[in-house]
Motif scaffolding. Structure first.
Motif, PDB file in Angstrom:
ATOM      1  N   GLN A 102     -40.587 -32.960  24.636  1.00  9.24           N
ATOM      2  CA  GLN A 102     -40.353 -31.616  24.101  1.00  9.24           C
ATOM      3  C   GLN A 102     -40.752 -31.550  22.634  1.00  9.24           C
ATOM      4  O   GLN A 102     -41.344 -30.571  22.177  1.00  9.24           O
ATOM      5  CB  GLN A 102     -38.886 -31.241  24.254  1.00  9.24           C
TER       6      GLN A 102
ATOM      7  N   SER B 297     -43.503 -29.076  20.975  1.00 11.24           N
ATOM      8  CA  SER B 297     -43.132 -28.049  20.002  1.00 11.24           C
ATOM      9  C   SER B 297     -43.808 -28.303  18.652  1.00 11.24           C
ATOM     10  O   SER B 297     -44.129 -27.364  17.936  1.00 11.24           O
ATOM     11  CB  SER B 297     -41.609 -27.964  19.854  1.00 11.24           C
TER      12      SER B 297
ATOM     13  N   ALA C  83     -42.427 -25.745  25.674  1.00  6.62           N
ATOM     14  CA  ALA C  83     -41.657 -26.913  25.227  1.00  6.62           C
ATOM     15  C   ALA C  83     -40.192 -26.818  25.648  1.00  6.62           C
ATOM     16  O   ALA C  83     -39.613 -27.787  26.119  1.00  6.62           O
ATOM     17  CB  ALA C  83     -41.770 -27.051  23.709  1.00  6.62           C
ATOM     18  N   ASP C  84     -39.601 -25.652  25.482  1.00  5.52           N
ATOM     19  CA  ASP C  84     -38.159 -25.558  25.719  1.00  5.52           C
ATOM     20  C   ASP C  84     -37.793 -25.452  27.194  1.00  5.52           C
ATOM     21  O   ASP C  84     -36.634 -25.508  27.547  1.00  5.52           O
ATOM     22  CB  ASP C  84     -37.570 -24.372  24.926  1.00  5.52           C
TER      23      ASP C  84
END
Length: 586
Positions: free
Chosen positions: A104, A108, A487-488
RNA sequence: GCGCCCGUAGCUCAGUUGGAUAGAGCGCCAGGUUGCGGACCUGGAGGUCGCACGUUCGAGUCGUGCCGGGCGCGCCA
């Protein structure tokens, strides 16, 4: 993540020390290492702290290692497993979710993953190439161009404020000879002079005629013989006809030659993607009085003496093997004096650090420049030299003859352009081959391999292809209406195969690799690292029978697409550090 | 002769402030597989880390001395 682990280990060590009656506090902590072991069987990280403490505490290292593990516990959910190994290492396995968090983070951070602010915005100058404009750049200059540029990129990536500078000597005899060479060719083309016989050009011991067939021979004994000299002369003739016969070599001939050759050099560098922020030259140093001022200041410092009508730097007194001449008895300076002046100017411009990238033939010069700087009361430690060994060309294990004599060396342009029956080398492949080796090693440039366009054979394309593949997979996903994960929303828990975890762990090393490469002034670390990433990724993608990225299980597919994006990020960022393109398709 | 650099698999080379069984690519041998993108996957052979001493719990890595190779040792440029 590694930082968290280090802090947890420090805390555990402190408790262990307190219990064992050692010195409490940070002062008592050993300078231990937490590294990714070579072998996966030795855990995600290994720590040698117990080995370092054993002697001081007089206790067996394995016993201390066991104590460390006990105090460490699971380190707040970080550690899944720990064991004592070998003579007293502590091997640690991280809990799976930490690896997933890493993915992640990579997604990000994107383009900034691997970059840091360690340099704190401090100004650093990298000076490289710095070839005098007397002819085209050779392959050796090419190595320096790539090495210097990649080093500059590493400084930028680690938070330094970088200036790239090209410095050349245009005040000495060399440029005058260049002008004389062009003038001689000009006169020859007009039938006003004779070209020197080839035998005499090739052999220093043969006599040098003053006239030939009744015509004077003006070509200098140590003149520049390349064809480009005649071409410059022809252009001047086309422009001015015979009007320049009375002009001195040091006038228009020299200026024109310098300007044109410099234009070619800049074009060559441009093809390689190498840019400079500043060009500076020796003449300007004289014009601004910097050279004279340095001589005065060295004299005032008592570091200069006269002998045989020449002015010497008292470098013996500064611990060097001999004294060296600053000003010749004829009144002209050697290169050493303006070099010292040049480096003083660099420091005056406020650079915290100055790195000169130079060929191995300059190894002897550096200490004298630094001695001069120190004699001026400046901090010579802020000047670093990065020397690179020479380049040889080979093809299929056979050396390509590369005579250093006169103009018969291989130029960068020749290599990039190729010939009628040999393809050129792509700039990206050229760059990769040039940074592959550490600077101190001789570089064997394998022409056959560099020209190879098969990605499985050419290591430069192997990396780029690995990157292109991530886009290939994304294109396929798009066609099927499958979205790439953000990413999240990445559910990396579905990545559990050993090769997936190994890949993720490798991606996690990137920031350390960049940091280490910058600190060691060694861009080749990046090249090797990328080879490892691509070496894990390409087989992973290839072996679709075992793990198809675009499989039927939506959750797993999404996780693997996330891994794909993370691999792409690291490859793209790494290729960027090497100045190589990251193509979306090949 | 002196200084700096290099010496690691057949070849070209990595090897993190000293860490565990020294690695990669290419090449070689055997088997399997066949393309989400183009020959990949698994296994194997192959090493006195130039040599010798030393420091250390531990040396390819640090020190000393040899051997072999590169570069440099001018009032050159």
């Amino acid at each position: 993540m590694r930082e968290q682990l280090i802090r947890a280990i420090e805390a555990a060590l402190a408790r262990l020390l307190a219990e064992s009656g050692g010195q409490p506090g940070a002062a008592g902590l050993p300078d231990f290492a937490v590294e990714a072991p070579r072998q996966a069987a030795h855990g995600d990280f290994a720590c040698n702290a117990a080995l370092l403490l054993a002697k001081r505490l007089g206790r067996p290292p394995r016993e201390l290692a066991a104590g460390l593990i006990e105090h460490l516990g699971d380190a707040g959910g970080l550690v899944a497993r720990a064991e004592v190994a070998g003579p007293g290492f502590v091997n640690l396995w991280l809990a799976g979710r930490n690896w997933h968090g890493l993915l992640q983070r990579i997604l990000s951070e994107g383009p900034s993953y691997g970059r840091s602010q360690a340099g704190g915005g401090r100004p650093v100058q990298v000076e490289f190439v710095s070839a005098n404009p007397t002819g085209p750049l050779s392959v050796g200059h090419g190595r320096q161009a790539i090495l210097g540029d990649c080093l500059a990129r590493l400084f930028e990536a680690t938070g330094w404020k970088v200036q790239r500078e090209y410095y050349f000597n245009d005040a000495g005899r060399q440029m005058r000879v260049l002008g004389e060479s062009v003038r001689a060719r000009y006169l020859e083309q007009l039938g006003r002079a004779a070209p020197p016989p080839q035998q005499a050009l090739d052999n220093d011991s043969l006599p040098w005629p003053e006239t030939l067939d009744g015509l004077p021979v003006h070509f200098p004994r140590d003149g520049y013989q390349g064809d480009y000299i005649g071409e410059i002369a022809a252009e001047l003739r086309a422009q001015h006809g015979g009007a320049l016969t009375a002009e001195p070599g040091d006038g228009i001939f020299r200026r024109e030659a310098q300007a044109r050759i410099f234009g070619e050099i800049r074009a060559t560098l441009e093809r390689l993607g190498v840019h400079f922020d500043r060009f500076s030259n020796e003449q300007a140093l004289y014009a601004e009085g910097c050279v004279e001022a340095v001589l005065d200041d060295l004299r005032a410092a008592g570091r200069v003496r006269q002998e045989d009508g020449a002015t010497w730097l008292c470098s013996t007194a500064l611990g060097l093997p001999r004294d060296r001449v600053l000003v010749k008895s004829g009144g002209e300076s050697t290169y050493l004096l303006p070099d010292i002046a040049y480096h003083r100017e660099k420091l005056r411009r406020g650079f915290e650090l100055v790195v000169d990238v130079q060929g191995a033939d300059h190894k002897d010069q550096g200490p004298y420049v630094k001695a001069g700087i120190a004699a001026l009361g400046l901090d010579a430690a802020r000047i670093e030299f990065l020397f690179h060994e020479f380049v040889t060309l080979s093809t299929g294990g056979k050396a390509v003859k590369q005579s250093t004599r006169r103009a018969s060396f291989v130029t960068i342009d020749e290599l990039l352009e190729g010939g009628p029956d040999s393809p050129g080398v792509s700039p990206d492949a050229f760059r990769f081959f040039m940074v592959q080796r550490r600077a101190g090693s001789h570089l064997d440039f394998d022409l056959g391999l560099a020209r190879e366009t098969d990605w499985t054979r050419n290591p430069a394309f192997y990396l780029q292809y690995a990157h292109a593949r991530t886009h290939g997979i994304e294109r396929q996903a798009r066609e099927r209406g499958i979205a790439m994960p953000a990413a999240d929303e990445l559910q990396a828990g579905h990545l559990s195969l050993p090769e997936e975890l190994e890949l993720i762990r490798k991606l996690g090393e990137f920031p350390e690799v960049v940091e280490r490469a910058a600190a060691a002034r060694a861009p080749h670390h990046v090249a090797y690292y990328l080879r490892e990433v691509a070496g894990l990724w390409n087989p992973y993608v290839q072996d679709a029978a075992r793990h198809r990225v675009l499989g039927d299980d939506a959750a797993q597919r999404s996780a693997r697409l996330g891994l794909t994006l993370a691999v792409r990020t690291v490859l793209a960022n790494g290729l960027g550090l090497l100045g190589m393109g990251a193509p979306e398709r090949m």
